[in-house]
Design a protein around this motif. Sequence first.
Motif, mmCIF file in Angstrom:
data_model
loop_
_atom_site.group_PDB
_atom_site.id
_atom_site.type_symbol
_atom_site.label_atom_id
_atom_site.label_comp_id
_atom_site.label_asym_id
_atom_site.label_seq_id
_atom_site.Cartn_x
_atom_site.Cartn_y
_atom_site.Cartn_z
ATOM 1 N N TYR A 1 0.873 -1.168 0.000
ATOM 2 C CA TYR A 1 0.000 0.000 0.000
ATOM 3 C C TYR A 1 0.912 1.219 0.000
ATOM 4 O O TYR A 1 1.863 1.284 0.782
ATOM 5 C CB TYR A 1 -0.890 0.044 1.240
ATOM 6 N N HIS A 2 0.622 2.174 -0.865
ATOM 7 C CA HIS A 2 1.408 3.405 -0.957
ATOM 8 C C HIS A 2 0.492 4.599 -0.748
ATOM 9 O O HIS A 2 -0.680 4.580 -1.155
ATOM 10 C CB HIS A 2 2.081 3.525 -2.328
ATOM 11 N N SER A 3 1.031 5.647 -0.158
ATOM 12 C CA SER A 3 0.261 6.881 -0.025
ATOM 13 C C SER A 3 0.069 7.482 -1.407
ATOM 14 O O SER A 3 0.941 7.391 -2.272
ATOM 15 C CB SER A 3 0.961 7.860 0.912
ATOM 16 N N VAL A 4 -1.104 8.075 -1.608
ATOM 17 C CA VAL A 4 -1.463 8.617 -2.914
ATOM 18 C C VAL A 4 -2.161 9.964 -2.753
ATOM 19 O O VAL A 4 -2.656 10.308 -1.681
ATOM 20 C CB VAL A 4 -2.394 7.657 -3.693
ATOM 21 N N GLN A 5 -2.186 10.685 -3.848
ATOM 22 C CA GLN A 5 -2.947 11.920 -3.969
ATOM 23 C C GLN A 5 -3.946 11.736 -5.111
ATOM 24 O O GLN A 5 -3.615 11.124 -6.121
ATOM 25 C CB GLN A 5 -2.029 13.115 -4.269
ATOM 26 N N PRO A 6 -5.156 12.253 -4.957
ATOM 27 C CA PRO A 6 -6.122 12.141 -6.057
ATOM 28 C C PRO A 6 -5.598 12.844 -7.305
ATOM 29 O O PRO A 6 -4.974 13.895 -7.217
ATOM 30 C CB PRO A 6 -7.365 12.865 -5.523
ATOM 31 N N ASN A 7 -5.837 12.238 -8.440
ATOM 32 C CA ASN A 7 -5.457 12.816 -9.727
ATOM 33 C C ASN A 7 -6.651 12.625 -10.662
ATOM 34 O O ASN A 7 -6.635 11.792 -11.549
ATOM 35 C CB ASN A 7 -4.203 12.134 -10.271
ATOM 36 N N PHE A 8 -7.714 13.393 -10.375
ATOM 37 C CA PHE A 8 -8.955 13.272 -11.131
ATOM 38 C C PHE A 8 -8.913 14.292 -12.260
ATOM 39 O O PHE A 8 -9.154 15.467 -12.059
ATOM 40 C CB PHE A 8 -10.158 13.525 -10.231
ATOM 41 N N PHE B 1 -5.088 8.020 -9.181
ATOM 42 C CA PHE B 1 -4.313 8.427 -8.015
ATOM 43 C C PHE B 1 -2.845 8.408 -8.392
ATOM 44 O O PHE B 1 -2.410 7.597 -9.202
ATOM 45 C CB PHE B 1 -4.558 7.479 -6.836
ATOM 46 N N GLN B 2 -2.096 9.296 -7.782
ATOM 47 C CA GLN B 2 -0.665 9.354 -8.033
ATOM 48 C C GLN B 2 0.069 9.102 -6.717
ATOM 49 O O GLN B 2 -0.220 9.743 -5.704
ATOM 50 C CB GLN B 2 -0.283 10.724 -8.585
ATOM 51 N N ARG B 3 0.990 8.139 -6.744
ATOM 52 C CA ARG B 3 1.780 7.854 -5.543
ATOM 53 C C ARG B 3 2.631 9.062 -5.199
ATOM 54 O O ARG B 3 3.253 9.663 -6.072
ATOM 55 C CB ARG B 3 2.686 6.654 -5.776
ATOM 56 N N ASP B 4 2.673 9.405 -3.915
ATOM 57 C CA ASP B 4 3.472 10.568 -3.504
ATOM 58 C C ASP B 4 4.727 10.171 -2.719
ATOM 59 O O ASP B 4 5.480 11.027 -2.294
ATOM 60 C CB ASP B 4 2.629 11.567 -2.719
ATOM 61 N N ARG B 5 4.933 8.886 -2.507
ATOM 62 C CA ARG B 5 6.125 8.329 -1.860
ATOM 63 C C ARG B 5 6.323 8.806 -0.415
ATOM 64 O O ARG B 5 7.401 8.740 0.130
ATOM 65 C CB ARG B 5 7.374 8.612 -2.682
ATOM 66 N N ALA B 6 5.271 9.290 0.215
ATOM 67 C CA ALA B 6 5.381 9.747 1.602
ATOM 68 C C ALA B 6 5.264 8.586 2.589
ATOM 69 O O ALA B 6 5.794 8.668 3.703
ATOM 70 C CB ALA B 6 4.294 10.785 1.895
ATOM 71 N N PHE B 7 4.592 7.484 2.203
ATOM 72 C CA PHE B 7 4.346 6.384 3.118
ATOM 73 C C PHE B 7 4.091 5.122 2.315
ATOM 74 O O PHE B 7 3.472 5.178 1.245
ATOM 75 C CB PHE B 7 3.113 6.707 3.980
#
Length: 137
Positions: free
Chosen positions: A10-17, A27-33
């Motif tokens: 599981y990777h942290s993501v940001q919405p990319n709508f 969703f785009q992985r942001d590599r924070a977690f």
Amino acid sequence: MIVRRYGKWYHSVQPNFNPTAMTEIGFQRDRAFSIAAAELDEGYRELEAGDLVADASAEVQRDAERTLLANLESGLRDWAARLEPGQLLVVKSGRSDWPKTRERREAVIVDGENRFHFHWWVDPPLRVGIYGKGGSE
């Protein structure tokens, strides 16, 4: 924090709508977690689950789709805002039930002229869950 499963992690993501993309709901992985799926399954439990739906109508197709995606993202951010420290918002939708935008055009007469009115919605819904530490039930 919003997370989504990619393979065994599981990777942290940001919405990319993006209404101009072929896949609007992304969703785009942001590599924070990141956390291994097995570790999440063993160390967290689902506290709440829900389905995010959205719809929109407009006289211009692009406006209707933008509004739809903005409404869906707003719902997702509302869920994320409810998280307490240590909790995760998990995107549970997978390949077999990934949400897609759907459209229906309706012919209407405006000031004596034929026009289209566009209706957009998400089907199936975007499934999410709030997970907290504590292991399986």
